[in-house]
Design a protein around this motif. Structure first.
Motif, PDB file in Angstrom:
ATOM      1  N   TYR B 208     -26.268  91.051 -54.584  1.00 32.07           N
ATOM      2  CA  TYR B 208     -26.582  89.611 -54.833  1.00 32.07           C
ATOM      3  C   TYR B 208     -27.308  89.945 -56.301  1.00 32.07           C
ATOM      4  N   GLY B 209     -28.396  90.598 -56.202  1.00 31.27           N
ATOM      5  CA  GLY B 209     -29.257  90.700 -57.352  1.00 31.27           C
ATOM      6  C   GLY B 209     -28.159  91.000 -58.822  1.00 31.27           C
ATOM      7  N   LEU B 210     -27.325  92.150 -58.385  1.00 35.01           N
ATOM      8  CA  LEU B 210     -26.500  92.399 -59.431  1.00 35.01           C
ATOM      9  C   LEU B 210     -25.433  91.501 -59.815  1.00 35.01           C
ATOM     10  N   ALA B 211     -24.994  90.645 -58.871  1.00 37.20           N
ATOM     11  CA  ALA B 211     -24.035  89.640 -59.286  1.00 37.20           C
ATOM     12  C   ALA B 211     -24.446  88.634 -59.867  1.00 37.20           C
ATOM     13  N   ILE B 212     -25.839  88.205 -59.750  1.00 40.95           N
ATOM     14  CA  ILE B 212     -26.433  87.176 -60.671  1.00 40.95           C
ATOM     15  C   ILE B 212     -26.851  87.776 -62.018  1.00 40.95           C
ATOM     16  N   LEU B 315     -18.239  85.033 -57.031  1.00 45.91           N
ATOM     17  CA  LEU B 315     -17.656  85.334 -55.732  1.00 45.91           C
ATOM     18  C   LEU B 315     -18.569  85.807 -54.659  1.00 45.91           C
ATOM     19  N   VAL B 316     -19.254  87.001 -55.276  1.00 45.47           N
ATOM     20  CA  VAL B 316     -20.477  87.537 -54.481  1.00 45.47           C
ATOM     21  C   VAL B 316     -21.682  86.696 -54.111  1.00 45.47           C
ATOM     22  N   VAL B 317     -21.765  85.843 -55.144  1.00 48.72           N
ATOM     23  CA  VAL B 317     -22.836  84.911 -55.008  1.00 48.72           C
ATOM     24  C   VAL B 317     -22.498  83.744 -53.841  1.00 48.72           C
ATOM     25  N   LEU B 318     -21.219  83.329 -53.984  1.00 46.95           N
ATOM     26  CA  LEU B 318     -20.906  82.266 -52.869  1.00 46.95           C
ATOM     27  C   LEU B 318     -20.692  83.216 -51.617  1.00 46.95           C
ATOM     28  N   GLY B 319     -20.292  84.432 -51.525  1.00 44.80           N
ATOM     29  CA  GLY B 319     -20.206  85.001 -50.103  1.00 44.80           C
ATOM     30  C   GLY B 319     -21.777  85.215 -49.790  1.00 44.80           C
TER      31      GLY B 319
END
Lengths: 245, 431
Positions: B208-212, B315-319
């Motif tokens: 999550y952190g890397l996605a953001i 998508l990783v954030v939404l997931g």
């Protein structure tokens, strides 16, 4: 004439005795259960207050304990069942394999190792020396972690403004509350409202007393007939025990 | 003069920048108004009730807090693991970590029943409570990361970069252990009570952190027109794919373990098959949108496109939000087991799946938390030198080869002396 007088005297004496008996009986019955604490005297760990529920005497249609608790502690809802508080509720238990059903009251189980007290960040959830689990409404910040932790859904969050509070049972919007075992009554040497109501209107299914005193009625009943804890597998050593489950 | 990475504030005078600030400010305002409304009216105006005691605000708050610790990873990779190519990104990584944590904590605090009593939480502690530990873990994290930023951005702090970076890394692992254990240590509930929750949350936090981080990086460099190297992006998106795969692995082990134990098959049947919205969010949100699609994108030729990398990160954030919804709300919706093997019913909704629908104030409060974090980042990169002016691969590689540019990224602790121009925000180094 004298025969009539004698018969009238007997009748009056009988009625008076019956009336006196009715008036005194609850007091006599309850007297050995508790001794009043003086104001300012801390709760003692020499006692552990407990409650025995004899489910064989608890009937499905009866909610005398719930009504008494509502009245005593002033948590009558506003008609929003999902957010209204419930300090005690009747639960129907059914074995799907046999169809056997039971009814029992469920409230704070006053655990010896209460998960609500463990998780409370501020110490608002606390256990008194005599085993009664309470919420200090002054330092509860309303995080609801205790409600996540309680295995019995025994706690309610006050979702809106409260009215008609009882002097002895303060409530507050945004804080968590639950059964206090009628601590105000216990401290005054009386039994909880549910116990009294069950004896008077219900099946006499509730026995309140000191689990540490082997001569108390609750201890004698537990020794003679045994009882179970709900979710005994969790090892919480609850103060509320159930006979017949 | 050897090539090196310069840090400089963004210009921040474009209408687009002000529009962004305006939009984020509006969302922050909506969140605050929602919180006020919930406090004045009481929580009955939300979707939360006595069965679902933690609702949508907690979904956002826990997501942000978990993402915060993960956002620090980019900096840790540089200073703890010595991958110097990541070093120019370290200040943004630290900044995002603090900002996301502040956003998440704001939501958590504003959803309290008595947010006005926050001071009580600072003066009364029960040290057996993970929440009480978290108060120290969160504030400590902010202080340590702030110190870490100082070692990156001030010449005086540079000698301490390595030990402070290591402390920050260890601290963030402990912090996320604490967050996962909020659930993992709840013995009462079927969906929790599992030691795997803590490491699983750590792996989630990486993703999550890397996605953001990727989304913010792409937005910042795209909108300011600063160069951003393909090689750097390739590393980051591959890393994201690995973190997502690791998340999927942990989730699989968690569910397989539960499925094996007869006592947990009920809750598994609920989440995986019969839970309605929770089942849909698990499979379509968490697994397909959160894991399978992002992996398919970043590990296929699609992953060469910035648009697709941003899509994968989004998508990783939404997931992640779906995962938090399933974990937090689904975990409460499944009834407590009072009498194993028996059916129970009552006026307090025992034995039935709890009703919950997110209310508008809850959603606005949660989104407001994200807006607080992003607003803080947008303002910080405008006033301080967090972002390198130029992140072309040849510059980044040259600086990495020269030892990273300053003390904060040197794996073996050796400093590169003359080959290390002031990379960070030393006065006069930029522009």
């Amino acid at each position: 004439m004298s025969g009539t007088d004698a018969s009238r005297r007997r009748f009056l004496a009988g009625t008076a005795a019956a009336a006196a008996g009715l008036a005194v009986a609850p007091g006599v019955l309850l007297m050995p259960l508790a001794q009043a604490r003086r104001a300012g005297e801390p709760a003692s760990s020499d006692v552990r207050w407990g409650l025995l529920v004899d489910t064989t005497r608890c009937s499905d249609g009866c909610d005398a304990c719930v009504r008494a608790c509502k009245e005593e502690n002033g948590w009558e809802g506003v008609g929003r069942p999902k957010t209204d508080a419930q300090w005690i509720r009747k639960v129907k238990v059914r074995d799907p394999r046999t169809g056997h059903t039971q009814s029992l009251p469920l409230m704070c189980q006053h655990c010896k190792h209460p998960p609500c007290v463990d998780v409370c960040p501020t110490g608002a959830s606390m256990k008194r020396a005599d085993g009664i689990v309470l919420v200090d409404k002054h330092i509860c910040i309303g995080c609801r972690y205790c409600m996540m932790a309680c295995p019995y859904s025994a706690r309610s969050f006050v979702h809106e403004d409260v009215r008609d509070q009882r002097e002895h049972a303060p409530r507050g919007k945004g804080t968590v509350e639950s059964c206090t075992l009628c601590v105000h009554r216990v401290d005054a040497g009386r039994v909880p409202a549910c116990v009294e109501a069950c004896a008077a209107e219900g099946g006499g299914a509730l026995v309140f007393g000191d689990l540490k005193d082997p001569s108390s009625e609750i201890s004698r009943r537990l020794a003679a007939h045994g009882a179970e804890e709900i979710r005994a597998d969790l090892g919480l050593d609850t103060g509320v025990r159930y006979y017949g489950i | 003069m050897k090539p090196h990475v310069h840090f400089r504030e963004i210009e921040g005078r474009s209408p687009g920048y002000y529009a962004l600030l305006g939009l984020l400010g509006l969302l922050v305002g909506a969140g605050l108004v929602s919180a006020l409304y919930m406090e004045i009216e009481g929580h009955w105006v939300t979707g939360m009730n006595n069965r679902i005691v933690w609702g949508t605000p907690h979904v956002f708050a826990v997501f942000l807090i978990v993402a915060a610790s993960g956002a620090l990873n980019v900096a840790s990779i540089a200073s703890v693991f010595g991958r110097l190519q990541y070093k120019p990104l370290a200040p943004l990584s630290g900044l995002l970590a603090i900002a996301l944590l502040v956003g998440g904590l704001a939501v958590l605090v504003l959803d309290l029943g008595r947010p006005d009593r926050l001071i009580v939480a600072m003066t009364h502690y029960n040290f057996k409570s993970i929440f009480a530990w978290n108060i120290f873990l969160y504030t400590g994290f902010m202080a340590i990361v702030a110190a870490y930023l100082w070692t990156m951005m001030d010449r005086m702090g540079r000698p301490y970069s390595k030990p402070v970076g290591l402390l920050a890394f260890v601290w963030r692992l402990i912090l996320t252990t604490g967050t996962g254990s909020i659930f993992g240590w709840l013995v009462a509930r079927q969906a929790y009570d599992a030691a795997i929750m803590a490491p699983m949350f750590i792996v989630f936090s990486f993703a999550y952190g890397l996605a953001i981080f990727l989304l913010v990086l792409l937005a910042a460099y795209g909108w300011t027109g600063r160069p951003l190297g393909e090689g750097l992006l390739r590393r980051l998106k591959n890393l994201l794919g690995i973190f997502v795969a690791a998340s999927l692995y942990f989730v699989t082990v968690y569910h397989l373990t539960n499925l094996y134990a007869a006592e947990h098959t009920g809750v598994e049947r609920f989440i995986l098959l019969e839970g309605g919205i929770y089942t849909a969010l698990f499979w379509l949100g968490q697994v397909v949108a959160g894991y399978l699609l992002p992996m398919a994108i970043v590990f296929s030729p699609l992953g060469r496109s910035r648009g697709w990398i941003a899509t994968a990160a989004g998508l990783v954030v939404l997931g992640g939000l779906a995962q938090m919804y399933v974990t937090i709300i689904g975990g409460q919706a499944y009834p407590l087991i009072l009498f194993p093997g028996k059916e129970v019913s009552s006026s307090f909704f025992d034995g039935v799946v709890a009703d919950y629908a997110p209310s508008l104030p809850e959603v606005l409060l949660g989104v407001g938390g994200i807006a607080i974090a992003l607003l803080a980042v947008a303002v910080a990169v405008r006033v301080l030198r967090f972002l390198p002016e130029d992140l072309r691969d040849e510059l980044v590689e040259a600086q990495a080869a020269a030892g990273g540019g300053d003390g904060s990224g040197t794996a073996g602790g050796e400093r590169s002396g003359g080959a290390a121009p002031e990379a960070a925000a030393a006065p006069g180094s930029a522009g």
